[in-house]
Design an enzyme around this catalytic site. Structure first.
Site, PDB file in Angstrom:
ATOM      1  N   HIS A 140     -19.496  10.874 -22.490  1.00  0.00           N
ATOM      2  CA  HIS A 140     -19.661  11.486 -21.464  1.00  0.00           C
ATOM      3  C   HIS A 140     -17.755  11.110 -20.890  1.00  0.00           C
ATOM      4  CE1 HIS A 140     -23.834   9.993 -20.380  1.00  0.00           C
ATOM      5  NE2 HIS A 140     -24.245  10.594 -21.583  1.00  0.00           N
ATOM      6  N   SER A 154     -24.630  15.256 -23.869  1.00  0.00           N
ATOM      7  CA  SER A 154     -23.577  14.886 -22.791  1.00  0.00           C
ATOM      8  C   SER A 154     -22.455  15.032 -23.293  1.00  0.00           C
ATOM      9  CB  SER A 154     -24.267  13.748 -22.104  1.00  0.00           C
ATOM     10  OG  SER A 154     -26.441  13.517 -22.634  1.00  0.00           O
TER      11      SER A 154
END
Length: 204
Positions: A173, A118
């Site tokens: 993220h 991610s």
């Protein structure tokens, strides 16, 4: 669509390694980010290998679909500056940069683990948003301008990172997104002016 060869290789390797890790828990245990293994046993490769294993098929498919749709465009955009090897290094370095704050925060926590691409995928996605802020994304099958999604994504990630409790590394993220934009600006400083011009001239 002009598929990016490096992007396809990254997807293939990630799917293969993740699939093998699903079948072999010992392999997953060796590749996952487990801070004490790095701190005590000097297994620094985990800072990279965790980006090639995933929690389940849903986690893997979501990341790889995002990488598939945005990776090729960024690979092409970066090609005149750093070439295919440079794009590969950008992706791998994004895995590292995105996870470092998490590792430093949890380096003595034997109960903490993290995995997934991610952080690197966020770097690719936000580099794409910087280059083309008004491209339309399908978010839950709803068309949304990339810049709107980016603002919502950052706000949500900051909120959830502070709240915690959902077993998702929102910090990775955020750091991945920031790294993707910073890398792009350092590579081509004029992108800031281009971004502002495009931002002021919405086009779908």
């Amino acid at each position: 669509m002009n598929f990016g060869p490096v992007t396809l290789v990254l997807i293939a390797v990630t799917v293969l390694v993740s699939w093998q890790a699903f079948e072999k828990p010992q392999l997953l245990g060796r590749l996952i980010l487990w801070p004490p293994a790095i701190d005590r046993h000097k297994q620094y490769d985990r800072l990279i290998t965790h980006g090639f294993v995933h929690a389940d098929w849903q986690h893997l498919i979501f990341n790889m679909i995002t990488l598939f749709f945005f990776g090729a465009g960024i690979e092409r955009a970066f090609a005149p500056y750093i070439g295919p090897v440079g794009f590969l290094l950008f992706y791998v370095s994004a895995i590292l940069v995105a996870i470092l704050p998490t590792y430093l925060r949890h380096r003595h926590d034997p109960n903490y683990r993290s995995l997934g691409a991610s952080g690197a995928v966020s770097a690719v996605l936000f580099a794409s948003i910087l280059i083309n802020p008004w491209q339309l994304l399908l978010v839950l099958f709803i068309p949304m301008p990339a810049i709107v999604f980016g603002v919502c994504y950052i706000g949500y990630s900051i909120w959830m990172d502070k709240r915690g409790g959902d077993n998702i590394n929102h910090s990775a993220h955020l750091w991945g997104a920031g790294y993707g934009m910073l890398f792009t600006v350092i590579m081509e400083p004029r992108i800031i002016g281009v971004f502002l011009d495009r931002l002021m001239s919405p086009s779908f």
